[in-house]
Design an enzyme around this catalytic site. Structure first.
Site, PDB file in Angstrom:
ATOM      1  N   HIS A 160       0.835  -1.204   0.000  1.00  0.00           N
ATOM      2  CA  HIS A 160       0.000   0.000   0.000  1.00  0.00           C
ATOM      3  C   HIS A 160       0.865   1.247   0.000  1.00  0.00           C
ATOM      4  O   HIS A 160       2.086   1.153   0.199  1.00  0.00           O
ATOM      5  CB  HIS A 160      -0.929   0.027   1.235  1.00  0.00           C
ATOM      6  CG  HIS A 160      -0.194   0.145   2.542  1.00  0.00           C
ATOM      7  ND1 HIS A 160       0.176  -0.950   3.295  1.00  0.00           N
ATOM      8  CD2 HIS A 160       0.258   1.217   3.241  1.00  0.00           C
ATOM      9  CE1 HIS A 160       0.810  -0.555   4.387  1.00  0.00           C
ATOM     10  NE2 HIS A 160       0.893   0.769   4.387  1.00  0.00           N
ATOM     11  N   HIS A 208      -5.758  -1.895   4.601  1.00  0.00           N
ATOM     12  CA  HIS A 208      -5.670  -0.772   3.657  1.00  0.00           C
ATOM     13  C   HIS A 208      -4.883  -1.182   2.424  1.00  0.00           C
ATOM     14  O   HIS A 208      -3.925  -1.944   2.479  1.00  0.00           O
ATOM     15  CB  HIS A 208      -5.103   0.501   4.276  1.00  0.00           C
ATOM     16  CG  HIS A 208      -3.772   0.397   4.960  1.00  0.00           C
ATOM     17  ND1 HIS A 208      -3.209  -0.764   5.376  1.00  0.00           N
ATOM     18  CD2 HIS A 208      -2.882   1.371   5.289  1.00  0.00           C
ATOM     19  CE1 HIS A 208      -2.042  -0.518   5.947  1.00  0.00           C
ATOM     20  NE2 HIS A 208      -1.819   0.771   5.896  1.00  0.00           N
ATOM     21  N   HIS A 223       4.654   7.295   2.249  1.00  0.00           N
ATOM     22  CA  HIS A 223       5.468   6.078   2.162  1.00  0.00           C
ATOM     23  C   HIS A 223       4.842   5.035   1.247  1.00  0.00           C
ATOM     24  O   HIS A 223       3.652   5.064   0.974  1.00  0.00           O
ATOM     25  CB  HIS A 223       5.727   5.472   3.551  1.00  0.00           C
ATOM     26  CG  HIS A 223       4.534   4.827   4.217  1.00  0.00           C
ATOM     27  ND1 HIS A 223       3.787   5.449   5.179  1.00  0.00           N
ATOM     28  CD2 HIS A 223       3.981   3.595   4.068  1.00  0.00           C
ATOM     29  CE1 HIS A 223       2.829   4.622   5.597  1.00  0.00           C
ATOM     30  NE2 HIS A 223       2.928   3.497   4.939  1.00  0.00           N
ATOM     31  N   HIS A 255       1.434   0.128  14.821  1.00  0.00           N
ATOM     32  CA  HIS A 255       0.390   1.107  14.545  1.00  0.00           C
ATOM     33  C   HIS A 255      -0.887   0.717  15.294  1.00  0.00           C
ATOM     34  O   HIS A 255      -1.264  -0.458  15.289  1.00  0.00           O
ATOM     35  CB  HIS A 255       0.032   1.130  13.054  1.00  0.00           C
ATOM     36  CG  HIS A 255       1.122   1.607  12.147  1.00  0.00           C
ATOM     37  ND1 HIS A 255       1.799   2.779  12.343  1.00  0.00           N
ATOM     38  CD2 HIS A 255       1.623   1.077  11.010  1.00  0.00           C
ATOM     39  CE1 HIS A 255       2.678   2.945  11.360  1.00  0.00           C
ATOM     40  NE2 HIS A 255       2.599   1.928  10.543  1.00  0.00           N
ATOM     41  N   TYR A 264       9.591   2.219   9.822  1.00  0.00           N
ATOM     42  CA  TYR A 264       9.661   3.219   8.760  1.00  0.00           C
ATOM     43  C   TYR A 264      11.122   3.568   8.515  1.00  0.00           C
ATOM     44  O   TYR A 264      11.890   3.748   9.470  1.00  0.00           O
ATOM     45  CB  TYR A 264       8.973   4.525   9.195  1.00  0.00           C
ATOM     46  CG  TYR A 264       7.476   4.605   9.101  1.00  0.00           C
ATOM     47  CD1 TYR A 264       6.718   3.790   8.266  1.00  0.00           C
ATOM     48  CD2 TYR A 264       6.804   5.574   9.848  1.00  0.00           C
ATOM     49  CE1 TYR A 264       5.338   3.929   8.190  1.00  0.00           C
ATOM     50  CE2 TYR A 264       5.425   5.717   9.778  1.00  0.00           C
ATOM     51  CZ  TYR A 264       4.696   4.889   8.951  1.00  0.00           C
ATOM     52  OH  TYR A 264       3.331   5.036   8.879  1.00  0.00           O
ATOM     53  N   GLU A 274       8.147   1.541   4.196  1.00  0.00           N
ATOM     54  CA  GLU A 274       7.752   0.805   5.386  1.00  0.00           C
ATOM     55  C   GLU A 274       7.825  -0.681   5.078  1.00  0.00           C
ATOM     56  O   GLU A 274       7.512  -1.093   3.956  1.00  0.00           O
ATOM     57  CB  GLU A 274       6.301   1.144   5.786  1.00  0.00           C
ATOM     58  CG  GLU A 274       5.773   0.301   6.949  1.00  0.00           C
ATOM     59  CD  GLU A 274       4.284   0.528   7.256  1.00  0.00           C
ATOM     60  OE1 GLU A 274       3.454   0.450   6.316  1.00  0.00           O
ATOM     61  OE2 GLU A 274       3.961   0.793   8.424  1.00  0.00           O
TER      62      GLU A 274
END
Lengths: 316, 123
Positions: A160, A208, A223, A255, A264, A274
């Site tokens: 993503h 996501h 990112h 997260h 990251y 990431e």
């Protein structure tokens, strides 16, 4: 087929300042596989090991860092034509063009458009399936769980992007009403619970496939993320980043949003990458999770419970 | 060969070898005067103007450092290598840390080094 329409992020095209250090990073440290070079346009095409399509990352040498565009694989040429028409009719996008087949190696025609937050997006239906090199008696026959010859961090796939832009409402409308995405998680202001700061959007079972955060900029890149199978692999990734003196932004940590375990870091041109593991299964009928700006700290970095200085201000 | 770098805004002084970039030397010396972002010439957080001294520089993201700025002696500290003692003035990156909504500004927990001002020229 239950998963239809837009299937997944198919590629991300990233601008790098110098190709040689970029390749050392993306190929040797991150561990993507180099698939093709386009000397004329100073581009290199790479893929992660478990992706079957020809490439998922495009590096282009340029004077500016950042993202050129993100491409989405759709389920068929018919869907490509239909969605291209829907996107044009929506009145939300601009700068429409058809990119001819072969402009990316082994890839069919792509429909390109600019979304309200200023990012360039593409949809395409065809890219050569080259396989994941796991088969023992032929491609996809009696496969091993992973192939020989992996090096570096070796994520399984490009997963993503998180992108920053101003007209968040327009972009969310496009992705949900036109492209069929669902909102897995959203961040709203506590003062005005209808005002969205960020959204995490899914076209699949992932928490996501793309995320957007409202910032007073156009077309910015926060990112690109790559998937690892476990928390231990995230720790090993951070070991590799430290060993290679790669600039680490934050992590390993977790997260709150999407529950992913993460680190990251920055490529040699300052584009953030990431690698992550975990998360949950998203279904279209799963209730959206809401966070408020006052809890954005633990939402983004669950252990520190506050944003680091770079999260909102450092992007390309 | 080592040189002395002075951050005018904070008064901090640290040593920097000619093979080391100014930002890395600052971090190693535990100084804080220049904001640290990507450390790789992309984000513009460590933008400074060199007011005194000679240096060499490597390629920097044109989207955060214009040719005019570069001609005036502005650089990203992470891509700047001293050739003499240097004196630098911190510019940093000045993206707005707050976003207006219906005239009312909200901020989300980020007000440290980013100054509230107009964003850089869009590119």
């Amino acid at each position: 087929m239950a998963l239809t329409g837009v299937l997944r992020p198919g590629h991300v095209a990233i601008r790098v300042l110098e190709m040689e250090p970029a390749l050392k990073h993306y190929r040797d440290v991150l561990g993507l596989i180099e698939m093709a070079r386009d000397k004329e346009n100073k581009r290199v095409f790479l893929k992660a090991w478990d992706e079957h399509d020809h490439h998922s990352v495009v590096l282009r040498e340029a004077d500016e860092a950042g993202m050129d565009y993100m491409g989405w694989k759709v389920d068929s040429p018919a869907t490509l034509k239909k969605l291209a028409g829907d996107i044009e009719k929506s009145g939300l996008c601009s700068n429409f063009s058809w990119i001819k087949a072969g402009e990316h190696p082994e890839t069919g025609e792509r429909f390109r458009f600019t979304i309200p937050t200023g990012h360039v997006m593409e949809i395409f239906a065809e890219k050569k399936i080259v396989g994941n090199n796991c088969g023992t008696d032929g491609e996809n026959l009696n496969p091993n769980p992973w192939p020989d010859g992996l090096h570096g961090i070796a994520p399984s796939r490009f997963d993503h992007c998180l992108l920053y832009g101003d007209d968040l409402d327009g972009t969310i409308k496009l992705f949900t009403k036109v492209l069929g995405f669902g909102i897995a998680e959203q961040v709203m202001t506590a003062a005005d619970k209808t005002f969205m700061i960020g959204a995490f959007l899914s076209c699949s079972n992932k928490p996501h496939d793309v995320a957007f955060i409202r910032q007073p900029v156009k077309g910015k890149f926060h990112h690109a993320s790559f998937e690892l199978g476990s928390w231990e692999k995230v720790l090993r990734a951070a070991d590799i980043l430290s060993r290679t003196k790669t600039s680490i932004d934050i992590g390993p940590t977790r997260h709150g949003i999407t529950r992913g375990e993460t680190v990251y870091f920055f490529d040699p041109s300052g584009n953030r990458n990431e690698v992550f593991a975990g998360g949950y299964i998203y279904y279209p009928d799963k209730p959206a999770i809401t966070w408020y700006d006052e809890t954005l700290g633990p939402g983004i970095f669950y252990h520190d419970r506050q944003l680091n200085e770079a999260f909102l201000s450092v992007f390309t | 060969m080592h040189f002395q770098v002075t951050i005018e805004n904070s008064g901090e002084i640290f040593r920097c070898g000619e093979e080391m970039n100014v930002l890395e030397a600052m971090e190693k010396a535990r100084c804080k005067g220049i904001p640290v972002g990507c450390r790789n010439g992309g984000c513009g957080a460590c933008k400074v103007r060199v007011t005194e001294g000679h240096y060499v520089k490597r390629k920097m993201n044109r989207a955060v450092l214009s040719a005019e700025e570069e001609a005036r002696g502005c650089v990203l500290a992470c891509k700047t290598y001293p050739q003499s003692d240097l004196s630098v003035n911190v510019l940093g990156r000045t993206w707005r840390a707050v976003t207006a909504h219906g005239g009312a500004a909200f901020s989300f927990a980020f007000t440290t080094t980013a100054q509230v001002s107009q964003p850089d020229k869009e590119t």
